[in-house]
Design a protein around this motif. Structure first.
Motif, PDB file in Angstrom:
ATOM      1  N   PHE A  39      39.014  36.528  25.319  1.00 35.21           N
ATOM      2  CA  PHE A  39      38.090  36.274  26.430  1.00 35.21           C
ATOM      3  C   PHE A  39      37.731  34.807  26.429  1.00 35.21           C
ATOM      4  CE2 PHE A  39      37.960  40.667  25.417  1.00 35.21           C
ATOM      5  CZ  PHE A  39      37.875  41.301  26.651  1.00 35.21           C
ATOM      6  N   HIS A 181      42.050  36.741  29.037  1.00 35.73           N
ATOM      7  CA  HIS A 181      41.199  36.842  30.222  1.00 35.73           C
ATOM      8  C   HIS A 181      40.525  35.497  30.427  1.00 35.73           C
ATOM      9  CE1 HIS A 181      41.570  41.235  30.073  1.00 35.73           C
ATOM     10  NE2 HIS A 181      41.317  41.147  28.781  1.00 35.73           N
ATOM     11  N   ARG A 184      36.311  34.458  32.033  1.00 29.91           N
ATOM     12  CA  ARG A 184      35.566  35.680  31.683  1.00 29.91           C
ATOM     13  C   ARG A 184      34.661  35.345  30.495  1.00 29.91           C
ATOM     14  NH1 ARG A 184      37.939  40.981  31.961  1.00 29.91           N
ATOM     15  NH2 ARG A 184      36.052  42.082  31.416  1.00 29.91           N
ATOM     16  N   CYS A 201      30.656  40.920  28.817  1.00 33.62           N
ATOM     17  CA  CYS A 201      30.892  39.664  29.540  1.00 33.62           C
ATOM     18  C   CYS A 201      29.716  39.335  30.454  1.00 33.62           C
ATOM     19  CB  CYS A 201      32.193  39.768  30.337  1.00 33.62           C
ATOM     20  SG  CYS A 201      33.616  39.914  29.240  1.00 33.62           S
TER      21      CYS A 201
END
Ligand code: FAD
Length: 386
Positions: A39, A181, A184, A201
């Motif tokens: 992330f 990702h 994010r 998130c």
């Protein structure tokens, strides 16, 4: 501590927070034996890993008190040629590991005395360093200033192009099955029953995971879910940088050069990276006249011909500095949580050893001796009170 870790039973799901060299490198090494999701707040590799100079300087920077850090740096240096070769094979991207070595330039007798003082300590650690006379230094780098005292030559302190490195790591990680990702941001670590169970998130979405690895560089302390005294003690250390453009067919420098007040790193394409200021200004992103002046003046004193070079780029980055300037590598304060952050000015150098040792710890529960001294325990209150 690891009794709930599922790697013994099945392929664990690993959520990594942060896609810098540290997060991407670990993701790559974990892929195959784990289901890995990274992330990233912005674009992958857009943090300190993009801002860096790419020096792999384990020897010439060594200072008293940094013995264990030097050992970690040397271990990573030894892994670099294999790491670069493997990255080229799997990603098709050459990270341009250049092996001319580093010169630490003394312009004056005072500079020489200071280098000599550090050299006494460095020799005790058996670091391969050699003092060169002014003539021998100039023979290696003819464009140096007219009056120099000499230089310390560090034949094993090389460099890579760190921007190519993040690209290569990204391709390597994704081709090994890692999902990245981008855009994010993680708001907090999901904690259930005293264990890390995934990430939440900013947009409110939740990603469950068996293992969470915090690798958010200078931002690592900002991730919620943990009480402040269990967050990694990492702060941003601002660095202003600039790049000049040399003729790649006739570069002014071939070695990495540490001049008094600035370092100069020549790339194969003719870029000459000049850095870096060291400022305790939080996440300030201002590029100042004073910062650039300091770097340019120091570069010009060492290599007067830089005066003629076009300016290619100016930028700023934030080193993830820990309280003792060494990385935090190992288990976090909760089951299922790991820390890989605080690499300060050495994260590019330490990328291979971090990726290898953290993957081994997470997957096999084995602590590589190289990272043993760098656990979070050294900062926890019980330890501090001893
Ligand atoms: C000016 C400068 C010069 C340097 N020169 C060198 C050098 O020559 N040699 C060397 O070895 N090292 C150098 N360094 C240090 C090196 O760049 C760092 O130690 C290294 O890049 C750290 O890697 P990282 O992956 O931990 O951090 P980063 O590359 O900063 O990656 C962390 C990532 O986490 C992301 N993130 C932050 N918050 C969140 C969130 N909430 N959710 C999701 N993602 C988040 C960020 O966007 C970022 O992409 C330099 C650093 C600077 C700033």
């Amino acid at each position: 501590m690891t009794d709930h870790l599922p790697h013994l039973k099945k392929k664990p799901r690993v959520a990594i927070i942060g896609a810098g060299v540290v997060g991407l490198g670990m993701g790559w090494r974990l892929a195959g034996r784990a289901v890995v999701e990274i992330f990233e707040r912005g674009a992958a590799g857009s943090g300190a890993s993009w801002a860096a100079a790419g020096m792999l300087a384990a020897c010439c920077e060594a200072e008293p008190g940094e013995e264990t850090l030097v050992a970690l740096g040397r271990e990573s240096q030894a892994r670099w040629p294999g790491f670069a070769k493997e990255l080229l094979r799997v990603s098709g991207i050459d990270v341009e590991l250049r092996r001319e070595g580093t010169l630490v330039l003394a312009l004056t007798a005072d500079d020489q005395a200071e280098i000599g003082h550090r050299l006494e300590f460095q020799r005790q650690l058996d670091l391969p360093l050699e003092w060169l006379s002014a003539a021998a230094t100039r023979a290696r780098e003819p464009h140096l200033a007219g009056k120099i005292a000499g230089a310390l030559f560090s034949p094993e302190d090389h460099q890579v192009d760190n921007r190519k490195l993040v690209q290569a790591l990204r391709v390597a990680a994704e081709s090994a099955g890692v999902t990245i990702h981008e855009h994010r941001p993680v708001k907090e670590i999901l904690v259930q029953g005293g264990q890390a169970r995934g990430v939440v998130c900013d947009d409110g979405t939740m990603a469950p995971a068996d293992i969470v690895v915090l690798a958010a560089g200078a931002w690592s302390r900002r991730i919620g879910g943990l009480p402040p005294d269990r967050r990694p003690p990492v702060r941003p250390v601002k660095g202003q940088m600039l790049a000049l453009k040399m003729d790649p067919a006739a570069p002014l420098l071939n070695h990495v050069l540490w001049a008094p007040g600035a370092y100069l790193v020549p790339r194969r394409d003719g870029r000459l990276v000049v850095g870096g200021t060291v400022e305790e200004k939080g996440f300030d992103e201002t590029i100042t006249a004073g910062g650039l002046l300091k770097l340019l003046e120091a570069a010009w004193r060492a290599v007067p011909a830089v005066e003629e070079l076009p300016v290619d780029e100016i930028w700023v980055g934030h080193r993830p500095g820990s309280r003792d300037d060494a990385p935090i590598l190992g288990r976090g304060p909760l089951d299922g949580l790991f820390y890989a952050t605080g690499h300060h000015r050495n994260g590019i150098l330490l990328a291979p050893v971090t990726a290898d040792a953290m993957a081994r710890l997470i997957l096999d529960d084995v602590i590589d001796p190289a990272i043993r001294p760098f656990g979070l325990e050294r900062f926890l209150p019980a330890r501090a009170a001893e």
